[in-house]
Scaffold this motif. Structure first.
Motif, mmCIF file in Angstrom:
data_model
loop_
_atom_site.group_PDB
_atom_site.id
_atom_site.type_symbol
_atom_site.label_atom_id
_atom_site.label_comp_id
_atom_site.label_asym_id
_atom_site.label_seq_id
_atom_site.Cartn_x
_atom_site.Cartn_y
_atom_site.Cartn_z
ATOM 1 N N ARG A 53 0.849 -1.210 0.000
ATOM 2 C CA ARG A 53 0.000 0.000 0.000
ATOM 3 C C ARG A 53 0.877 1.250 0.000
ATOM 4 O O ARG A 53 0.656 2.181 -0.756
ATOM 5 C CB ARG A 53 -0.926 0.001 1.219
ATOM 6 N N THR A 54 1.915 1.232 0.846
ATOM 7 C CA THR A 54 2.813 2.393 0.909
ATOM 8 C C THR A 54 3.470 2.604 -0.446
ATOM 9 O O THR A 54 3.526 3.718 -0.975
ATOM 10 C CB THR A 54 3.928 2.152 1.973
ATOM 11 N N PHE A 55 3.950 1.528 -1.038
ATOM 12 C CA PHE A 55 4.650 1.629 -2.313
ATOM 13 C C PHE A 55 3.736 2.192 -3.407
ATOM 14 O O PHE A 55 4.070 3.172 -4.076
ATOM 15 C CB PHE A 55 5.163 0.238 -2.720
ATOM 16 N N PHE A 56 2.569 1.597 -3.582
ATOM 17 C CA PHE A 56 1.691 2.030 -4.680
ATOM 18 C C PHE A 56 1.124 3.426 -4.429
ATOM 19 O O PHE A 56 0.989 4.224 -5.355
ATOM 20 C CB PHE A 56 0.565 1.021 -4.916
ATOM 21 N N ASN A 57 0.789 3.718 -3.178
ATOM 22 C CA ASN A 57 0.238 5.058 -2.908
ATOM 23 C C ASN A 57 1.275 6.134 -3.175
ATOM 24 O O ASN A 57 0.949 7.222 -3.642
ATOM 25 C CB ASN A 57 -0.314 5.153 -1.482
ATOM 26 N N TYR A 58 2.541 5.815 -2.911
ATOM 27 C CA TYR A 58 3.612 6.765 -3.212
ATOM 28 C C TYR A 58 3.694 6.988 -4.737
ATOM 29 O O TYR A 58 3.769 8.122 -5.221
ATOM 30 C CB TYR A 58 4.944 6.222 -2.667
ATOM 31 N N GLN A 59 3.631 5.895 -5.490
ATOM 32 C CA GLN A 59 3.680 6.007 -6.967
ATOM 33 C C GLN A 59 2.494 6.819 -7.493
ATOM 34 O O GLN A 59 2.634 7.628 -8.409
ATOM 35 C CB GLN A 59 3.611 4.611 -7.617
ATOM 36 N N ILE A 60 1.323 6.588 -6.911
ATOM 37 C CA ILE A 60 0.120 7.304 -7.354
ATOM 38 C C ILE A 60 0.301 8.798 -7.076
ATOM 39 O O ILE A 60 0.002 9.653 -7.915
ATOM 40 C CB ILE A 60 -1.147 6.748 -6.639
ATOM 41 N N GLN A 61 0.827 9.091 -5.907
ATOM 42 C CA GLN A 61 1.034 10.489 -5.523
ATOM 43 C C GLN A 61 2.017 11.179 -6.474
ATOM 44 O O GLN A 61 1.782 12.290 -6.942
ATOM 45 C CB GLN A 61 1.566 10.520 -4.070
ATOM 46 N N ASN A 77 -9.910 7.199 -3.664
ATOM 47 C CA ASN A 77 -8.471 6.892 -3.643
ATOM 48 C C ASN A 77 -8.214 5.450 -3.212
ATOM 49 O O ASN A 77 -7.293 4.798 -3.700
ATOM 50 C CB ASN A 77 -7.748 7.841 -2.687
ATOM 51 N N GLU A 78 -9.030 4.945 -2.282
ATOM 52 C CA GLU A 78 -8.857 3.553 -1.829
ATOM 53 C C GLU A 78 -9.103 2.594 -2.997
ATOM 54 O O GLU A 78 -8.418 1.595 -3.181
ATOM 55 C CB GLU A 78 -9.851 3.198 -0.698
ATOM 56 N N GLN A 79 -10.138 2.932 -3.784
ATOM 57 C CA GLN A 79 -10.461 2.075 -4.921
ATOM 58 C C GLN A 79 -9.342 2.137 -5.972
ATOM 59 O O GLN A 79 -9.021 1.144 -6.604
ATOM 60 C CB GLN A 79 -11.821 2.490 -5.513
ATOM 61 N N LEU A 80 -8.724 3.309 -6.117
ATOM 62 C CA LEU A 80 -7.609 3.422 -7.072
ATOM 63 C C LEU A 80 -6.464 2.499 -6.641
ATOM 64 O O LEU A 80 -5.925 1.746 -7.453
ATOM 65 C CB LEU A 80 -7.124 4.882 -7.165
ATOM 66 N N PHE A 81 -6.124 2.557 -5.350
ATOM 67 C CA PHE A 81 -5.070 1.656 -4.870
ATOM 68 C C PHE A 81 -5.460 0.197 -5.156
ATOM 69 O O PHE A 81 -4.672 -0.594 -5.666
ATOM 70 C CB PHE A 81 -4.790 1.845 -3.368
ATOM 71 N N GLY A 82 -6.711 -0.158 -4.828
ATOM 72 C CA GLY A 82 -7.181 -1.544 -5.019
ATOM 73 C C GLY A 82 -7.052 -1.990 -6.480
ATOM 74 O O GLY A 82 -6.598 -3.103 -6.760
ATOM 75 N N CYS A 83 -7.421 -1.113 -7.400
ATOM 76 C CA CYS A 83 -7.375 -1.477 -8.833
ATOM 77 C C CYS A 83 -5.938 -1.615 -9.323
ATOM 78 O O CYS A 83 -5.595 -2.546 -10.054
ATOM 79 C CB CYS A 83 -8.099 -0.429 -9.682
ATOM 80 N N VAL A 84 -5.081 -0.677 -8.899
ATOM 81 C CA VAL A 84 -3.673 -0.715 -9.312
ATOM 82 C C VAL A 84 -3.026 -1.992 -8.775
ATOM 83 O O VAL A 84 -2.344 -2.723 -9.496
ATOM 84 C CB VAL A 84 -2.932 0.546 -8.787
#
Ligand code: HEM
Length: 435
Positions: free
Chosen positions: A182-190, A230-237
């Motif tokens: 979660r930390t990794f992907f959320n950082y990339q999304i940001q 945003n939670e759904q974006l993380f889930g899809c990625v």
């Protein structure tokens, strides 16, 4: 699953009748997944109802726009195939030896293809380290999700089991990996969000950009923000990255192993490539019709490796009467694709690697409807078109460029590591350039 009974469908006819003819009723997902992994019931793989429907449609639409099934997607894949071949040739020259982890090269190429689609960049040069970091998390995650204790935990809605010895270790490991990812992907999304100029109405170049623009459009229109949260974006990625990477890369890893351990099949494949291609040029989708044995090797690899031995469980959405059995809504149902892939009435001697079973008397490739590694029905693999393109282009080009064989002192261990997908044990290959 845990304390919930499962109804398993084990023949092609029954799977078709249930999951295709009664597609809507069989399209749910069990609401039993541990929230630690995705931070809740988000994404595409584990959701159902409107959230799933909207996001499956959205992801398919975005992939189509980026050229799934068209030349644009082929270009992206071929760029990575070229990178992989150059890297292998360079490594051979640099080290003066030809023992190599071919799977590692494939892994990076496949990772770059999905990462380009999702975040817009490939894992070359300075990004290589990043790839191996995320890759290791993913691999451990798959191992944990295949752990029987973890599967029982997933079905425990009381939260008691996770505190008991044994279960606690599995739970903590799952939680740690969920948090890391979660930390990794959320950082990339940001990072990606900061690079988008939302004041310009330009065409998105990757999935995250398409999603963030849709989110912004909804916000402006005063629409429900829950659907594109945003939670759904993380889930899809997370779902697409995992579903695309581990499946495709591991299937190709098995392909390399089958080629190494079945030299007579590799020889037939090389004969076909020499006759039809006859040079070191890049093989494209336009050559596919003329390469029946390449197609047969890909098909037999998918059948034989039986990549997802448990498939992904479904949930019945409504009560249904099926062949005299009364099945209640919420029953967990599984299309057992592995029983079909190993059904000896369809594929005689199912444990043997025999690409010839997909070649007819005239030497043409014959596809069989029972070859269903992507499953069937409404929940069938969303990335099938992309996966097929990758499997064909990587197999054809890798084998056109190289001969792959066993290193006598380091024979590969063919025993799979069973998790959510069947992973091969690490192995080295003797690689010889053909041109
Ligand atoms: C060799 C490669 C692949 C294999 C064997 C494979 C196989 C599967 C299978 C068996 C399922 C579950 C079907 C079911 O529930 O009945 C699935 C679902 C899925 N796959 Fe793949 N897959 C592959 C590659 C990909 C790729 C490249 C993507 C890229 C986007 C992808 C995205 C997904 C997604 C998002 C789902 C969930 C679909 C849903 O629940 O609606 N897969 N795949």
């Amino acid at each position: 699953m845990g304390n919930k009974p499962i109804v398993s469908f084990n023949s092609f006819e029954l799977i078709q009748e249930a999951f295709v003819k009664n597609a809507d009723a069989f399209a749910g997902r069990p609401n039993t997944q541990l929230k630690v992994l995705r931070g809740g019931i988000y994404g595409i793989v584990m959701t159902d109802g409107e959230l799933w429907h909207t996001h499956r449609k959205f992801a398919l639409h975005v992939l189509k726009k980026f050229g799934m099934g068209k030349n644009l997607m082929q270009e992206r894949v071929i760029n990575e195939v070229r990178w992989m071949i150059d890297e292998m040739k360079e490594e051979e020259l640099k080290n003066g030896e030809n023992e190599m982890s071919v799977h590692k090269k494939i892994d990076v190429a496949v990772g770059s293809i999905i990462n380009l689609l999702i975040f817009g960049y490939a894992f070359h040069e300075q990004y290589l380290e990043e790839f191996f970091k995320i890759k290791n998390f993913m691999r451990d995650f798959i191992k944990v999700s295949g752990n029987p204790l973890f599967r029982i935990l997933s079905a425990d809605t009381s939260g008691i089991l996770q505190r008991l010895p044994g279960f606690k270790t599995a739970y903590n490991e799952g939680k740690r990996l969920g948090d890391e990812l979660r930390t990794f992907f959320n950082y990339q999304i940001q990072e990606r969000r900061q690079k988008i100029d939302f004041s310009q109405d330009s065409e998105p170049t990757d999935y995250v950009e398409a999603y963030l623009r849709e989110q912004q459009k909804n916000e402006k229109a005063g629409e429900d923000l829950e659907m594109f949260s945003n939670e759904q974006l993380f889930g899809c990625v997370f779902d697409m990255w995992l579903a695309a990477q581990e499946t495709t890369s591991n299937t190709l890893s098995w392909m390399v192993l089958y080629m190494m351990t079945n030299p007579e099949s590799q020889n037939l494949l090389h004969q076909e490539l020499d006759k039809i291609i006859g040079s070191d040029r890049i093989i494209t989708i336009e050559d596919k019709m003329n390469l029946p044995y390449v197609n047969a090797v890909v098909a037999e690899t998918q059948r034989c490796c039986n990549l997802m031995p448990n498939n992904v469980p479904h949930r019945l959405i409504t009560d249904i009467n099926f062949h005299g059995y009364s099945l209640k809504a919420d029953t967990i149902v599984v299309p057992q694709i592995s029983s079909v892939l190993y059904d000896e009435t369809i594929f005689p001697e199912p444990l043997k690697f025999k690409p010839e079973r997909f070649i007819d008397a005239n030497g043409k490739f014959i596809s069989k409807p029972e070859l269903i590694p992507f499953s069937i029905g409404k929940r069938a693999c969303l990335g099938e078109g992309l996966a097929r393109l990758e499997l064909y282009l990587i197999t054809a080009n890798l084998l056109n460029q190289f001969e792959l064989s066993i290193i006598p002192s380091k024979p590969p261990n063919m025993t799979p590591i069973i998790g959510g997908v069947k992973i091969s044990q690490p192995f080295l290959t003797h690689v010889k350039q053909r041109f």
